[in-house]
Design a protein around this motif. Sequence first.
Motif, PDB file in Angstrom:
ATOM      1  N   ALA A 159     -14.578 -20.142  26.636  1.00 27.72           N
ATOM      2  CA  ALA A 159     -15.340 -21.173  27.348  1.00 27.72           C
ATOM      3  C   ALA A 159     -14.613 -21.476  28.647  1.00 27.72           C
ATOM      4  CB  ALA A 159     -15.491 -22.445  26.506  1.00 27.72           C
ATOM      5  N   VAL A 160     -15.280 -22.260  29.533  1.00 25.26           N
ATOM      6  CA  VAL A 160     -14.659 -22.769  30.749  1.00 25.26           C
ATOM      7  C   VAL A 160     -14.479 -24.270  30.575  1.00 25.26           C
ATOM      8  CG1 VAL A 160     -14.756 -22.946  33.245  1.00 25.26           C
ATOM      9  CG2 VAL A 160     -15.801 -20.990  32.110  1.00 25.26           C
ATOM     10  N   TYR A 161     -13.245 -24.751  30.776  1.00 18.30           N
ATOM     11  CA  TYR A 161     -12.943 -26.170  30.655  1.00 18.30           C
ATOM     12  C   TYR A 161     -12.686 -26.753  32.040  1.00 18.30           C
ATOM     13  CZ  TYR A 161     -12.583 -25.456  25.634  1.00 18.30           C
ATOM     14  OH  TYR A 161     -12.860 -25.157  24.332  1.00 18.30           O
ATOM     15  N   GLN A 162     -13.186 -27.968  32.233  1.00 19.10           N
ATOM     16  CA  GLN A 162     -12.979 -28.680  33.488  1.00 19.10           C
ATOM     17  C   GLN A 162     -12.118 -29.909  33.231  1.00 19.10           C
ATOM     18  OE1 GLN A 162     -16.395 -27.872  32.612  1.00 19.10           O
ATOM     19  NE2 GLN A 162     -16.119 -25.962  33.744  1.00 19.10           N
ATOM     20  N   CYS A 163     -11.093 -30.066  34.054  1.00 13.14           N
ATOM     21  CA  CYS A 163     -10.253 -31.264  34.007  1.00 13.14           C
ATOM     22  C   CYS A 163     -10.559 -32.106  35.228  1.00 13.14           C
ATOM     23  CB  CYS A 163      -8.769 -30.866  33.977  1.00 13.14           C
ATOM     24  SG  CYS A 163      -7.652 -32.274  34.156  1.00 13.14           S
ATOM     25  N   ASN A 164     -10.906 -33.379  35.015  1.00 15.59           N
ATOM     26  CA  ASN A 164     -11.229 -34.296  36.106  1.00 15.59           C
ATOM     27  C   ASN A 164     -10.177 -35.396  36.140  1.00 15.59           C
ATOM     28  OD1 ASN A 164     -12.377 -36.677  37.487  1.00 15.59           O
ATOM     29  ND2 ASN A 164     -14.192 -35.388  37.677  1.00 15.59           N
ATOM     30  N   ALA A 165      -9.445 -35.499  37.274  1.00 16.47           N
ATOM     31  CA  ALA A 165      -8.461 -36.563  37.467  1.00 16.47           C
ATOM     32  C   ALA A 165      -8.962 -37.435  38.608  1.00 16.47           C
ATOM     33  CB  ALA A 165      -7.090 -35.971  37.799  1.00 16.47           C
ATOM     34  N   SER A 166      -9.190 -38.729  38.371  1.00 16.08           N
ATOM     35  CA  SER A 166      -9.824 -39.571  39.391  1.00 16.08           C
ATOM     36  C   SER A 166      -9.175 -40.948  39.426  1.00 16.08           C
ATOM     37  CB  SER A 166     -11.326 -39.692  39.127  1.00 16.08           C
ATOM     38  OG  SER A 166     -11.559 -40.264  37.846  1.00 16.08           O
ATOM     39  N   ASN A 167      -9.163 -41.521  40.624  1.00 16.79           N
ATOM     40  CA  ASN A 167      -8.855 -42.941  40.830  1.00 16.79           C
ATOM     41  C   ASN A 167      -9.743 -43.436  41.965  1.00 16.79           C
ATOM     42  OD1 ASN A 167      -7.667 -42.119  43.213  1.00 16.79           O
ATOM     43  ND2 ASN A 167      -5.569 -42.518  42.566  1.00 16.79           N
ATOM     44  N   GLU A 168      -9.487 -44.629  42.436  1.00 16.51           N
ATOM     45  CA  GLU A 168     -10.392 -45.232  43.416  1.00 16.51           C
ATOM     46  C   GLU A 168     -10.373 -44.518  44.759  1.00 16.51           C
ATOM     47  OE1 GLU A 168      -8.552 -49.032  45.153  1.00 16.51           O
ATOM     48  OE2 GLU A 168      -7.549 -48.815  43.211  1.00 16.51           O
ATOM     49  N   TYR A 169      -9.386 -43.615  45.008  1.00 18.01           N
ATOM     50  CA  TYR A 169      -9.291 -42.945  46.305  1.00 18.01           C
ATOM     51  C   TYR A 169      -9.783 -41.507  46.275  1.00 18.01           C
ATOM     52  CZ  TYR A 169      -6.434 -46.988  47.407  1.00 18.01           C
ATOM     53  OH  TYR A 169      -5.983 -48.258  47.605  1.00 18.01           O
ATOM     54  N   GLY A 170     -10.204 -41.022  45.126  1.00 16.67           N
ATOM     55  CA  GLY A 170     -10.714 -39.658  45.092  1.00 16.67           C
ATOM     56  C   GLY A 170     -10.598 -39.049  43.718  1.00 16.67           C
ATOM     57  N   TYR A 171     -10.836 -37.749  43.655  1.00 15.00           N
ATOM     58  CA  TYR A 171     -10.790 -37.056  42.376  1.00 15.00           C
ATOM     59  C   TYR A 171     -10.355 -35.612  42.600  1.00 15.00           C
ATOM     60  CZ  TYR A 171     -15.068 -34.485  43.496  1.00 15.00           C
ATOM     61  OH  TYR A 171     -15.969 -33.652  44.087  1.00 15.00           O
ATOM     62  N   LEU A 172      -9.905 -35.000  41.514  1.00 17.01           N
ATOM     63  CA  LEU A 172      -9.626 -33.570  41.466  1.00 17.01           C
ATOM     64  C   LEU A 172     -10.425 -32.975  40.313  1.00 17.01           C
ATOM     65  CD1 LEU A 172      -5.725 -33.512  41.851  1.00 17.01           C
ATOM     66  CD2 LEU A 172      -7.395 -32.830  43.588  1.00 17.01           C
ATOM     67  N   LEU A 173     -10.991 -31.801  40.547  1.00 12.29           N
ATOM     68  CA  LEU A 173     -11.715 -31.101  39.486  1.00 12.29           C
ATOM     69  C   LEU A 173     -11.161 -29.691  39.407  1.00 12.29           C
ATOM     70  CD1 LEU A 173     -14.054 -31.138  37.415  1.00 12.29           C
ATOM     71  CD2 LEU A 173     -15.507 -30.165  39.205  1.00 12.29           C
ATOM     72  N   GLY A 174     -10.596 -29.338  38.262  1.00 16.06           N
ATOM     73  CA  GLY A 174     -10.037 -28.010  38.072  1.00 16.06           C
ATOM     74  C   GLY A 174     -10.745 -27.274  36.954  1.00 16.06           C
ATOM     75  N   ASN A 175     -11.179 -26.030  37.235  1.00 17.54           N
ATOM     76  CA  ASN A 175     -11.777 -25.155  36.229  1.00 17.54           C
ATOM     77  C   ASN A 175     -10.719 -24.217  35.665  1.00 17.54           C
ATOM     78  OD1 ASN A 175     -14.990 -25.284  36.270  1.00 17.54           O
ATOM     79  ND2 ASN A 175     -14.267 -25.590  38.368  1.00 17.54           N
ATOM     80  N   ALA A 176     -10.684 -24.049  34.362  1.00 22.35           N
ATOM     81  CA  ALA A 176      -9.800 -23.063  33.738  1.00 22.35           C
ATOM     82  C   ALA A 176     -10.514 -22.516  32.503  1.00 22.35           C
ATOM     83  CB  ALA A 176      -8.468 -23.684  33.346  1.00 22.35           C
ATOM     84  N   PHE A 177     -10.559 -21.181  32.388  1.00 20.36           N
ATOM     85  CA  PHE A 177     -11.257 -20.629  31.241  1.00 20.36           C
ATOM     86  C   PHE A 177     -10.290 -20.220  30.145  1.00 20.36           C
ATOM     87  CE2 PHE A 177     -10.026 -16.337  31.907  1.00 20.36           C
ATOM     88  CZ  PHE A 177     -10.257 -15.954  33.217  1.00 20.36           C
ATOM     89  N   VAL A 178     -10.833 -20.203  28.928  1.00 20.48           N
ATOM     90  CA  VAL A 178     -10.153 -19.608  27.776  1.00 20.48           C
ATOM     91  C   VAL A 178     -10.942 -18.346  27.434  1.00 20.48           C
ATOM     92  CG1 VAL A 178      -9.506 -19.883  25.373  1.00 20.48           C
ATOM     93  CG2 VAL A 178      -9.323 -21.825  26.934  1.00 20.48           C
ATOM     94  N   ASN A 179     -10.279 -17.183  27.553  1.00 16.18           N
ATOM     95  CA  ASN A 179     -10.945 -15.909  27.344  1.00 16.18           C
ATOM     96  C   ASN A 179     -10.244 -15.183  26.201  1.00 16.18           C
ATOM     97  OD1 ASN A 179     -12.804 -13.922  27.774  1.00 16.18           O
ATOM     98  ND2 ASN A 179     -11.705 -12.948  29.475  1.00 16.18           N
ATOM     99  N   VAL A 180     -10.961 -14.958  25.118  1.00 11.62           N
ATOM    100  CA  VAL A 180     -10.395 -14.314  23.930  1.00 11.62           C
ATOM    101  C   VAL A 180     -10.727 -12.830  24.008  1.00 11.62           C
ATOM    102  CG1 VAL A 180     -10.307 -14.280  21.427  1.00 11.62           C
ATOM    103  CG2 VAL A 180     -10.665 -16.448  22.639  1.00 11.62           C
ATOM    104  N   LEU A 181      -9.681 -11.999  24.174  1.00 11.26           N
ATOM    105  CA  LEU A 181      -9.834 -10.563  24.350  1.00 11.26           C
ATOM    106  C   LEU A 181      -8.829  -9.822  23.487  1.00 11.26           C
ATOM    107  CD1 LEU A 181     -10.101 -10.242  28.241  1.00 11.26           C
ATOM    108  CD2 LEU A 181     -11.957  -9.936  26.616  1.00 11.26           C
TER     109      LEU A 181
END
Length: 1193
Positions: free
Chosen positions: A422-444
């Motif tokens: 799957a692809v997981y998104q981490c959202n870090a936010s406060n009153e001055y902005g936010y960060l959104l990071g995508n990271a996948f888990v790939n089982v191979l």
Amino acid sequence: MQLKIMPKKKRLSAGRVPLILFLCQMISALDVPLDLVQPPTITQQSPKDYIVDPRENIVIQCEAQGKPPPSFSWTRNGTHFDIDKDPLVTMKAGSGTLIMNIMSEGKAETYEGVYQCTARNERGAAVSNNIVVRPSRSPLWTKEKLEPITLRSGQSLVLPCRPPIGLPPAIIFWMDNSFQRLPQSERVSQGLNGDLYFSNVLPEDSREDYICYARFNHTQTIQQKQPISVKVILVDELNDTIAANLSDTEVYGAKSSRERPPTFLTPQGNASNKEELRGNVLSLECIAEGLPTPVIYWIKEDGTLPINRTFYRNFQKTLQITQVSEADSGKYQCIAKNALGVIHHTISVTVKAAPYWIMAPQNLVLSPGEDGALICRANGNPKPRISWLSNGVPIEIAPDDPSRKINGDTIIFSSVQERSSAVYQCNASNEYGYLLGNAFVNVLAEPPRILTSENTLYQVIANRPALLDCAFFGSPLPTIEWFKGTKGSALREDTYVLHENGTLEIPVAQKDSTGTYTCVARNKLGMAKNEVHLEIKDPTRIIKQPEYAVVQRGSTVSFECKVKHDHTLIPTVIWLKDNGELPSDGRFTVDKDQLVVADVSDNDGGTYTCLANTTLDNVSASAVLSVVAPTPTPAPIYDVPNPPFDLELTDQLDKSVQLSWTPGDDNNSPITKFIIEYEDAMHEAGLWHHQTEVPGTQTTAQLKLSPYVNYSFRVMAENSLGRSLPSEASEQYLTKAAEPDKNPVTVEGLGSEPDNLVITWQPLNGFESNGPGLQYKVSWRQKDGDDEWTSVVVANVSKYIVSGTPTFVPYLIKVQALNDVGFAPEPAVVMGHSGEDLPMVAPGNVHVTVVNSTLAEVHWDPVPLKSVRGHLQGYRIYYWTDQNSSKRNRRHIEKKILTFQGSKTHGMLPGLEPFSHYTLNVRVVNGKGEGPASPDRVFHTPEGVPSAPSSLKIVNPTLDSLTLEWDPPSHPNGILTEYTLKYQPINLTHELGPLVDLKIPANKTRWTLKNLNFSTRYKFYFYAQTSAGSGSQITEEAVTTVDEAMASRQVDIATQGWFIGLMCAVALLILILLIVCFIRRNKGGKYPVKEKEDAHPDPEIQPMKEDDGTFGEYSDAEDHKPLKKGSRTPSDRTVKKEDSDDSLVDYGEGVNGQFNEDGSFIGQYSGKKEKEPAEGNESSEAPSPVNAMNSFV
């Protein structure tokens, strides 16, 4: 498998365990090769705050990669955005990028909003940032009535700007009516808010054109505030004028014009607060008034100012700190000081922070059954809140995964399976902005593969580090080992360093480090290895350096520079003067090892550097040259003239002025002419142009002028020795404005899209504008219609786009210049075309005629010209062979392309492979691209002659037999029918014996020849055959083994005493005969045989005529004796010509070749092969020593 690597440098114990990287979990990201199944990854997206130009189409980027390729969808303001319902919105093919075509009819404001892109495939979904789209705005200034300002000398003054609020904010600057920036100083400066501050005014500050300008870069527009009039009056004049002007003039301020201590104009009060975000530029401002002008200082009360990040702007009135962080919070104090006092202002700075990454989530590759973790750590002020999403859905409502456990900023995975991808998104936010990071888990589950190219060659200078790459991938994560040589043991860490990415580092490479290194990657699913090669080169050194020199002016000096380098590297030696290029002067000569400077002048003094470069290193050495005056001699000084002086402008008219000057000293060489140059301070300040030249006896010149130019003039004198320095510039003279006298040139009309017409031109420069307010009137109409001219007046730009035009229609275009005074003359009319579109129809009736095994001719019917929808550029043939795909197992069939320009309807396809199946189609081409392809046509090429056998080896030689082994031709070009082997012996005089011809079945790759002569050299000629004929031959030579008994007898005879005595007697007899001949020649006079030879030359030794078509025999240059019959020329004096071999001569234009106008092929197919062996005598290489010994008996 979560990837993790051991520390980069770790010394192993005395047990000398082999240097292996045990890679269990890697915190950093792992790049998965794109040919493996993987969830989507966002690779490109528009910025979060996206300000667009309302005059252009809106493009919102969203690019992603993954396998299978992802599909894309968008939300707008939190709801699904259905692009199919909006005809102005399209999505770029193969990506998620949106294009809003507002240039045709829409408005940018319609598409304001918050957009988010989702890229999805079967393994998950990645999402972009929230992209806030806003059109830029450049509003006009509000109407206001500005009263003139009158004040006393010495008073303070603030001229407000108050620019309109635009998006993004405008850049503010102050200029006058002539577009000249107003000078600023410690006394007069512009504040951060755009206002103009005067600490105290002076009479020279009086003017009527203080104008504030606002430049909006996004829309490339400048807005202008109404001019402000300021009049500064001295105290003595004020009493006489205040009564008359009080009724209609404001007297600014009430402060005394006497000297006074500083007070702050901005900021107000003793203290203020300032808040800034981390990473931005902190700008603090203090502007004070007073008389005399105050000086500003800055300190930080509770610390020191950062050295490398602190900058002072605006004459110390602005303090800037770049890349500000929380540590820069505190109290800053600005101090204003003059001779009458000191004041302070304290600014309390608080640095807040939008979220920033401490550890962004990284892609995770695991094999089935492995454990791992995703970590998302961010900081900010205030502390940001962390939330997780799975495939774009909040994890609280996402489908449950038993292998997943959430622990704050970490997701822990246990015993994952393929469904855990799957692809997981981490959202870090406060009153001055936010960060959104995508990271996948790939089982191979993948065996190891090494991504570094095979047999890479690394070249390193000795005693420097060497880094050998071994990029790898596998799941589970492989272990890495390095070996040196073919049978070497694993390298150990006491000498080498193994990095976490598999790179092998040799900290100090030596000569013995040269060799082949093998990288081996292993996991439970397999093993992969790769070889790289390392060469160590000697360093480049300067063994003879240039030396310090002191020479007299006019003499010659040389600098030596001898370089020693690795013999495999080619150095280049460059000489520099004062770290720049040598003067382009014939006095400087560079030889192999030295630099010579002839006729040295004072300007030649300086530092000379010899710089030796190779592809791997460089080295330099320098020496200083000092130039001294020669011993003075009583001789006249001859030099260029001194500059003219006392320049004066008289008879000043609108378009002419008279310039006069006084010549300088001619330095004993009469002045031949004066050169006059001008500077346009308004349009090209600092750039001087040639105006005219006058004879050396003339000291005045009538100069022609152009309108609206702020002229300055200078004069140079010239004599036989050269040109003087320029004179001082004359006073400035501004000519009056006039209408333009010329129009733009290079007017063109071409469409960039099927529904537009882009009109471009070369704009006038400032000198040609003839006045302020330069603009252009752009006019157009359809050439074949009855429409009136459509016109629009645009700013000083070089392009205008007409939208909504029909496709590829001729237009008449004209562009006329105008300014505030009037219009230029009527412009010339040029013709252009609206945009092209792709052709609609494919060529018909395509048929192919096969000419031979490598050449085919293609015919087709032309398409109707109306269907081309653009400029017909030609026809393009795509052709490919079906067998290549199966042979090479390629993912894509390799297609070849030939382009035929113009309206040709046939062409030749050269360089085809014999005995192959081909497919082709034809397309018409215009300026936009290709039209649809015609139906595929299939044709077959017949068999051709094969290439030479790939190899021929002679093995197992015996006394009377040789065994031949060979590999079939690499290009059989058909079905092989048989092989032909011809061979013949070579005797001791290089003559060829009789030729034997054998036929060998096509399925054989080995043949033994028996009943051969012992100790004899044989020459072999070998070639394959198809039904089309014989192919190229390959030759080889071999020797049968020696009869050891006979060889021993030869040695015994040669060492007998009687044999040695006999040889000595023969030698003595020959010597006596030579002496007798010499004596008789001296007594008998001229030797007659030579005369006879000259009078009756032997016809057999005449040189070959150039046109007789035969080969002449070689002759000795001294005695003219013909060679023996066993020459290299075949006895029948013929060379067998081989069948025609089609060469890959280019037939089409632009891609592969050329044709005549009728489509016929230019060039001739020809080829050469090695000559067939002659069934006669032919010389070969020298015989072996054993053969020579056998022939002596």
